[in-house]
Design an enzyme around this catalytic site. Sequence first.
Site, PDB file in Angstrom:
ATOM      1  N   ASP A   1      53.122  34.690  13.242  1.00 10.81           N
ATOM      2  CA  ASP A   1      52.098  33.671  13.514  1.00 10.81           C
ATOM      3  C   ASP A   1      52.037  33.401  15.002  1.00 10.81           C
ATOM      4  OD1 ASP A   1      50.114  31.825  12.295  1.00 10.81           O
ATOM      5  OD2 ASP A   1      51.292  30.329  13.380  1.00 10.81           O
TER       6      ASP A   1
ATOM      7  N   TYR B   1      51.962  37.753  18.448  1.00 14.32           N
ATOM      8  CA  TYR B   1      50.636  38.234  18.041  1.00 14.32           C
ATOM      9  C   TYR B   1      50.797  39.648  17.493  1.00 14.32           C
ATOM     10  CZ  TYR B   1      45.655  39.023  18.017  1.00 14.32           C
ATOM     11  OH  TYR B   1      44.379  39.268  17.606  1.00 14.32           O
TER      12      TYR B   1
ATOM     13  N   GLY C   1      24.025  25.714   1.919  1.00 14.75           N
ATOM     14  CA  GLY C   1      24.827  26.162   0.767  1.00 14.75           C
ATOM     15  C   GLY C   1      25.068  25.043  -0.234  1.00 14.75           C
TER      16      GLY C   1
ATOM     17  N   THR D   1      41.489  25.505   2.003  1.00 13.40           N
ATOM     18  CA  THR D   1      42.939  25.649   1.951  1.00 13.40           C
ATOM     19  C   THR D   1      43.490  25.934   0.554  1.00 13.40           C
ATOM     20  OG1 THR D   1      43.561  24.579   3.972  1.00 13.40           O
ATOM     21  CG2 THR D   1      45.035  24.215   2.126  1.00 13.40           C
TER      22      THR D   1
ATOM     23  N   HIS E   1      36.554   1.061 -16.013  1.00 16.40           N
ATOM     24  CA  HIS E   1      35.712   0.045 -15.393  1.00 16.40           C
ATOM     25  C   HIS E   1      36.571  -0.925 -14.594  1.00 16.40           C
ATOM     26  CE1 HIS E   1      32.041  -2.228 -14.965  1.00 16.40           C
ATOM     27  NE2 HIS E   1      32.654  -3.337 -15.375  1.00 16.40           N
TER      28      HIS E   1
END
Length: 594
Positions: A140, A229, A326, A440, A569
Site C-alpha cells: 500500500d 508502490y 444514475g 466500501t 411509531h
Amino acid sequence: MPPISGSQDIRQYLEDLIQSNKVLLFSTTTCPFCAKVKALFESLNIKPFVIELNVVDNGTELRQALSAKVGRTSVPQVFINGQHIGGCDDTHKARDDGVLSQLLKNHNYDYDLIVIGGGSGGLAASKEAIKYGKKVAVMDYIVPTPLGTTWGLGGTCLNVGCIPKKLMHTAALIGQTLKDGINFGWDIPENVNHNWDRMKDEIQNYIRSSNFKNRVDLRQKSVDYINSYASFVDPHKIKCIDKKGNETFLTADKFIIATGERPRYPTDCVGANKYSITSDDLFSLPYNPGKTLVVGASYVALECAGFMRGIGLDVTVMVRSILLRGFDQEMAEKVGDYMGIEGIKFLRPFIPTSIEQIEAGTPGRLRVTAKRTDTNEEIVDEYNTVLFAIGRDPCTDKIGLENTGVVKEKNGKIKTISEKTNIDHIYAVGDILYGKLELTPVAIEAGVLLARRMFGNSTVECDYVNVPTTVFTPLEYGSCGYSEELAIQEFGEDNIDVYIQNHWPLEWRVAHRPENSCFAKLIVLRSENERILGFHYLGPNAGEVTQLVGLPLKMKATKADLDALIGIHPTCAEVFTTLVVTKRSGLSADTKGC
Ligand code: FAD
Ligand code: NDP
C-alpha cells in the site's frame, strides 16, 4: 493397511508413510485434539492423509514406532513434506507463524498471494486469505496529491472517504440539532460558531489511530504490510518502490489488484491543477476553506457541499448537467431542493473555464470564470476555495498491467468474471472493477468471498444486485434497487406503479422545519403481484432506514408484504408500511395526520 510383522518392518512402513504423503496426520477417532487439527486442515482446504491408530490393523505397533520416532506418545502427530510438525498446539502455531504455508506451497514464488492496495477490498481479501495458511503480502502506497497530502494504511474509505465524510456530515447535523434545540427549550445563543481546526484535528486523530490499528491487525495476522508502490514487471513479479525510492522485487503465485481510484482534475479549466483541491485534500485541510465553490454534482460533490454549508460556510455548487446521475431523478432534484433551502447556491448548467489567484493565503482568494454549457454565457465570481468533485479515475495506468496481459477497458477499469481478470492468476476487487458499484461494503464483500474461493472450497460469489446505498446530503437519501427511470425503461410505464408519500418527521414539527420535504417512494412491478423493484427514502437517518431494505428486495417481497408489516411509531421509516397513493391515482402525496 497390510499386516506387518517385526519392528524393522513397522519402522520402515512408518518411514514410507511419512515420505510418501505431503500432509500426514496420525490420529485416533476419539481424540478431541485430533478433531481440532482435522478442523484446522479443513479450514485451510488441506486434505491430510489420516491414519486412525485406533482403527487400522497394527495400530498399536505403529503408534509405538511413532512414539519412538518423535519422542512423544500422544496424538495427533503431524508430518508435512516428511518434516515432523508436532501435535495440536504445534500445528496451530505453525499455521500462525506461516511455517505451514511455506511447507505447503507448491511453487517457488516469495508469496502465495500479493495484494496490491491496502484499502477496503485489499485488506479484507488479504486477511481472509491468511486464514487458509497462505503467505500473503499487502502493498500500500499513497501517491501525494498535487498539494502534498498523504495518509496512512486503510485506503480511501478510512482516510479520505466514508469515514471523515460521515464525521463532517455529523458536525453539520449537530449544528442543525443546536438550532432545533431552541424550540425544545435549550437556551442556545443565536450565533454558535464552528471551529474547523478542532473538528479536523479530532477526525484526523481518529483516522491516525485507525491507521495504526490496521497495521497492528495485519502484523498480528501475519500478513506482511509493505509500504511501497507496486508495479508489475512480469505476470508473477512486481517492482516495489518505497518512500525513499529504494527498489525491491517480489514474486507471487497469485495477485489481487485493489488499487482503487483517485480524484480527477479537469483538462479544460486553466489553473485548476494549481489552485484547486479535491476531496483527497479537504478532510485534512489545515485551514477553514471559507467561501467554497464545489464543481460536480454526484455523491462526493453534494455530500461535501452539504457538510460545508452545515458548518456555516458560504457554498456554491456548479453543476454541468443533472444531479446524482444514475439515481432516481425525482429524488435527486428533491435532494437539491433541500440543499437550496439550507442556503446552498447552485449554478446550473455551468462548467468552470479558468481559475486565477487574486491573493495567496490559507485560504487565499480565487477568481473563477465559468460558462453556461448551453449558451456559453460567461460568469465570474470570487471564492476562497475551489473543490473539484468531478469523478474518480482508476489507479491502473502506472501499475505495469501491460507486462501481465491483463486487459483494461477504455476508462481504465478492469473487466472481470467472478473477480478474475483475463489472466488466470490475477484477480481484482473494489472500485477498479468495470461496471460494478464503488462502495466500501461492496469491495469488502467481494474481497472476502474472492479469497474464500481462491484458497478454500467456497463457490459463493459477491452479489452486486440490490445493494442499498445512502447519499449523506443535508437531507439524506437512501435507495435500493431500481430508479423510476430504469424501471420504466426495463419493464414499461404501464407495468409499474410508483407509490409516493411526503412526510414530516415528528421532531421537525416542533422544530418548525420544512413540511413535506421528506419523501418516500416505492416502485413495484404490477405483473408480479406488485413485487418491490425500488426503494427510495429522503429524510433523517437514511442509512439506518435503508440498510435492511436490501433483504426484502433480494427475497422478492411485494407491496402486500410491506403492508402487512406493522410500523414502529413514531418513526420516519414507518411511512413505508402505510403507502397508499400511487402516481397513477393523481392523488396528493402530502403528509396528513400525526
Ligand atoms: P481504496 O480504498 O481506494 O484503496 C486502494 C489503495 O491502494 C489506496 O490506499 C491506494 O493508495 C493504494 N494503491 C493504489 N495504487 C497502488 C500501487 N500501485 N501500489 C501500492 N498501493 C497502491 N463508500 C461507501 O460505501 N460509503 C460512503 O459513505 C462513501 N463515501 C465516500 C466519500 C468519498 C469522499 C469518497 C471519495 C469515496 C466514498 N466512498 C464511500 C467510496 C469508498 O471509499 C470506496 O468504494 C472504497 O474505498 C473502495 O475500496 P478499494 O479497496 O477499491 O480502494
Ligand atoms: P461520479 O463519477 O459519480 O460523478 C461525477 C460528477 O462530476 C457528475 O456529477 C458529473 O457530471 C460531474 N463532472 C464530470 N466531469 C466534469 C467536468 N469536467 N466538469 C464539471 N462536472 C463534471 O463521481 P463521484 O466522485 O461523486 O463518486 C464516485 C463514486 O464514489 C460514486 O459512484 C460512489 O459509488 C462512491 N461514493 C459513495 C458515497 C456514499 O456511499 N455515500 C459517497 C461518495 C462517493 P455529469 O452528470 O454531467 O457527467
